[in-house]
Structure formats: structure tokens, C-alpha cells
Design a protein around this motif. Structure first.
Motif, PDB file in Angstrom:
ATOM      1  N   HIS A  65       0.828  -1.204   0.000  1.00  0.00           N
ATOM      2  CA  HIS A  65       0.000   0.000   0.000  1.00  0.00           C
ATOM      3  C   HIS A  65       0.863   1.255   0.000  1.00  0.00           C
ATOM      4  CE1 HIS A  65      -3.503  -2.478   0.759  1.00  0.00           C
ATOM      5  NE2 HIS A  65      -2.877  -3.028   1.783  1.00  0.00           N
ATOM      6  N   PHE A  66       0.369   2.289  -0.690  1.00  0.00           N
ATOM      7  CA  PHE A  66       1.073   3.576  -0.690  1.00  0.00           C
ATOM      8  C   PHE A  66       1.001   4.194   0.701  1.00  0.00           C
ATOM      9  CE2 PHE A  66       1.371   8.179  -1.303  1.00  0.00           C
ATOM     10  CZ  PHE A  66       2.545   8.259  -2.028  1.00  0.00           C
ATOM     11  N   SER A  67      -0.203   4.425   1.210  1.00  0.00           N
ATOM     12  CA  SER A  67      -0.356   4.961   2.569  1.00  0.00           C
ATOM     13  C   SER A  67      -1.812   4.886   2.995  1.00  0.00           C
ATOM     14  CB  SER A  67       0.106   6.422   2.640  1.00  0.00           C
ATOM     15  OG  SER A  67      -0.156   6.966   3.919  1.00  0.00           O
ATOM     16  N   VAL A 105       1.717   4.615  -7.251  1.00  0.00           N
ATOM     17  CA  VAL A 105       0.806   4.147  -6.205  1.00  0.00           C
ATOM     18  C   VAL A 105       0.393   2.703  -6.439  1.00  0.00           C
ATOM     19  CG1 VAL A 105      -1.482   4.457  -5.169  1.00  0.00           C
ATOM     20  CG2 VAL A 105      -0.080   6.455  -5.739  1.00  0.00           C
ATOM     21  N   CYS A 109      -4.343   4.346  -1.119  1.00  0.00           N
ATOM     22  CA  CYS A 109      -3.765   5.698  -1.074  1.00  0.00           C
ATOM     23  C   CYS A 109      -4.859   6.592  -0.499  1.00  0.00           C
ATOM     24  CB  CYS A 109      -3.338   6.152  -2.456  1.00  0.00           C
ATOM     25  SG  CYS A 109      -2.585   7.793  -2.495  1.00  0.00           S
ATOM     26  N   GLY A 113      -2.152  10.503   2.961  1.00  0.00           N
ATOM     27  CA  GLY A 113      -1.327   9.932   1.905  1.00  0.00           C
ATOM     28  C   GLY A 113      -1.749  10.412   0.532  1.00  0.00           C
ATOM     29  N   LEU A 114      -3.056  10.481   0.309  1.00  0.00           N
ATOM     30  CA  LEU A 114      -3.546  10.998  -0.967  1.00  0.00           C
ATOM     31  C   LEU A 114      -3.286  12.498  -1.075  1.00  0.00           C
ATOM     32  CD1 LEU A 114      -4.924  10.763  -3.663  1.00  0.00           C
ATOM     33  CD2 LEU A 114      -7.155  10.725  -2.499  1.00  0.00           C
ATOM     34  N   ALA A 117       0.164  12.840  -2.303  1.00  0.00           N
ATOM     35  CA  ALA A 117       0.225  12.475  -3.721  1.00  0.00           C
ATOM     36  C   ALA A 117      -0.354  13.579  -4.601  1.00  0.00           C
ATOM     37  CB  ALA A 117      -0.521  11.163  -3.956  1.00  0.00           C
ATOM     38  N   ALA A 129      -4.951  -0.171  -7.180  1.00  0.00           N
ATOM     39  CA  ALA A 129      -4.902   1.025  -6.343  1.00  0.00           C
ATOM     40  C   ALA A 129      -6.305   1.493  -5.972  1.00  0.00           C
ATOM     41  CB  ALA A 129      -4.146   2.137  -7.062  1.00  0.00           C
ATOM     42  N   PHE A 131      -8.215   4.959  -4.058  1.00  0.00           N
ATOM     43  CA  PHE A 131      -7.997   6.345  -3.660  1.00  0.00           C
ATOM     44  C   PHE A 131      -9.203   6.851  -2.886  1.00  0.00           C
ATOM     45  CE2 PHE A 131      -5.630   5.466  -7.480  1.00  0.00           C
ATOM     46  CZ  PHE A 131      -4.388   6.030  -7.256  1.00  0.00           C
TER      47      PHE A 131
END
Length: 260
Positions: A65-67, A105, A109, A113-114, A117, A129, A131
Motif C-alpha cells: 500500500h502507498f499509505s 501508487v 492511497c 497519503g492521498l 500524492a 490502487a 484512492f
């Protein structure tokens, strides 16, 4: 690779003969954007701000995962002023970066975190992904995303994400303009974009191009971030429901709204 550091919450590497600053969130699987992560990102960007040969920044993340977003504990009334100040300073640094910031990503996210980005440039996303800005589910709202999303997507799409708290998949994000490209390996896609479109360019020309396109929005963003930060701290955090929502999340229970 000219220099690299993998300790702490952030991996930092200067790659492509100094042309690419590669920043990797390094606290999988959640990669929470807490005070330490924000400080590390800010320090890395500040440390390389004057590197003459730099043509881009690549921001990605370790793990699936991105965040998952910002630290909920740091959103509590007694701590949120400091958290917002540091996060918004980082947002302005990313938005005002003199070179393009490419974002890759995978997985979730969300939240802060988004927002991080969104402050960059093109987003390259894996098909898996997701969002979203889920802050509304906790009785609060996403200050930076309230400013950044309408510049990325339509006003209607921005309000949908901000007010519903729902997540959208990568295909939906591409359709509304939130994402620039889908790729099974988004880091490889971002690097290919860099190699073809940015590496051959003059760093001086890129810096002037970024200043030309971003300066008007950056000035407006400073004012907008200050406005939403005041709204968050001076109004929202004085409501009963904002404090209830955060407390309920930390206690792992459903919130009880009183609509005040």
C-alpha cells in the motif's frame, strides 16, 4: 546511484546520475504519514532543493500500500494544530517543487497519503490502487484535499470524494483525471516516463517551466490552505461530533453523532 539512505521512515536515493530524487515511504504496510514521516519527507526535499542536475522527484512506497493516511492520534484536538502546520508546509514544498514530482501508487492511497500524492504531479497507479479521503467518516474533513482535489478533478468529483468518504478504484481515478496512467508496475512506468520525457531536458528549462505553470496556483494554495486550516482548528474541532468521531475510531467503536 550517487547516494542512498534506507534508515528511518523514508528511503532516499539520488539516481540517474543525480537527475532523479527517489523517495520511498518505508513503513509498510500502512506507511502512515505521521510527524516523523512528514519531517523526513520535508528534510529530503529541502536537502536536494538546490541540486543543479535534478530533473524530477519520484515518490513511491514499500509494501502493498502507498499509505493509509495520517496518524489519527495526531488529529486529536491537543495535537492537530502542529500536525496540520507540518503537513501543509510539506504540501506547499511539493507543490512548489522546481521539478516534476512523479507519484507511483499501489494499493490503498488514503487521507493524508492521498493529499501528499495530490501535491505532486502525474500519478501512475497499479490496477489494484484505491484512492479516497475517508476523513468525513471520523467527523472531520480533509483540509489539503479540499484545496487540491478541485485542481485535479471536477468540482462535482471532488465534492463526492470529500463528502462521501468513499474510495474509488484505479480505473475510476483514471476516468476522472486523478490518475495519469495505469500500469502493472507503476514505478517502472514512472521511470520510463522520466527516461523518455524528463531526463533529456535541461534542468534549468524544467525549473522555469514548473515556475511558469505552478506559480499562480501556488500563491492561491497558500491562501486556501490557511483558510481551511483556520476552519478546521477554530470551528470544526470545537464541535462535539469531530471529537466523538476521532475518539470512536481510536476506541474501535461506531461513533454516535449528535449533529453538533
Amino acid at each position: 546511484m550517487a547516494e542512498a539512505s534506507s534508515s528511518g521512515p523514508l528511503k532516499v536515493a539520488l539516481e540517474r546520475d543525480g537527475a532523479l530524487l527517489h523517495l520511498t515511504l518505508n513503513r509498510p504496510k500502512a506507511n502512515i504519514c505521521d510527524a516523523q514521516m512528514i519531517e523526513a519527507l520535508q528534510a529530503a526535499l529541502d536537502a536536494h532543493a538546490d541540486h543543479a542536475a535534478l530533473r524530477a522527484v519520484l515518490l513511491d512506497a514499500e509494501g502493498p500500500h502507498f499509505s493509509f493516511g495520517a496518524s489519527v492520534e495526531e488529529h486529536l484536538a491537543e495535537r492537530c494544530a502542529g500536525m496540520l502546520a507540518s503537513l501543509h508546509a510539506l504540501i506547499l514544498t511539493l507543490a512548489g517543487c522546481r521539478v516534476p514530482v512523479l507519484v507511483a501508487v499501489r494499493g490503498q492511497c488514503l487521507g493524508g497519503g492521498l493529499e501528499i500524492a495530490l501535491a505532486g504531479g502525474p500519478i501512475f497507479a497499479a490496477p489494484n490502487a484505491q484512492f479516497g479521503q475517508p476523513e468525513i467518516k471520523l467527523g472531520v474533513f480533509a483540509p489539503a484535499a479540499s484545496c487540491l482535489l478541485p485542481w485535479r478533478v471536477s468540482a462535482v468529483a471532488a465534492e463526492d470524494l470529500l463528502c462521501s468518504g468513499r474510495s474509488i478504484d484505479a480505473a475510476q481515478a483514471l476516468a476522472i483525471g486523478l490518475v495519469q496512467m495505469l500500469a502493472d508496475d507503476p514505478v517502472a512506468a514512472a521511470l520510463a516516463y522520466f527516461d523518455e520525457h524528463l531526463a533529456p531536458r535541461s534542468a534549468a528549462a524544467l525549473a522555469h517551466a514548473m515556475q511558469a505553470v505552478r506559480a499562480p496556483r501556488l500563491a492561491a494554495m497558500r491562501d486556501e490552505l490557511a483558510r481551511v486550516e483556520r476552519l478546521y482548528l477554530q470551528s470544526l474541532m470545537k464541535t462535539r461530533d469531530a471529537n466523538e468521531g476521532l475518539a470512536a475510531f481510536l476506541a474501535k467503536r461506531s461513533p454516535t453523532w449528535e449533529h453538533r
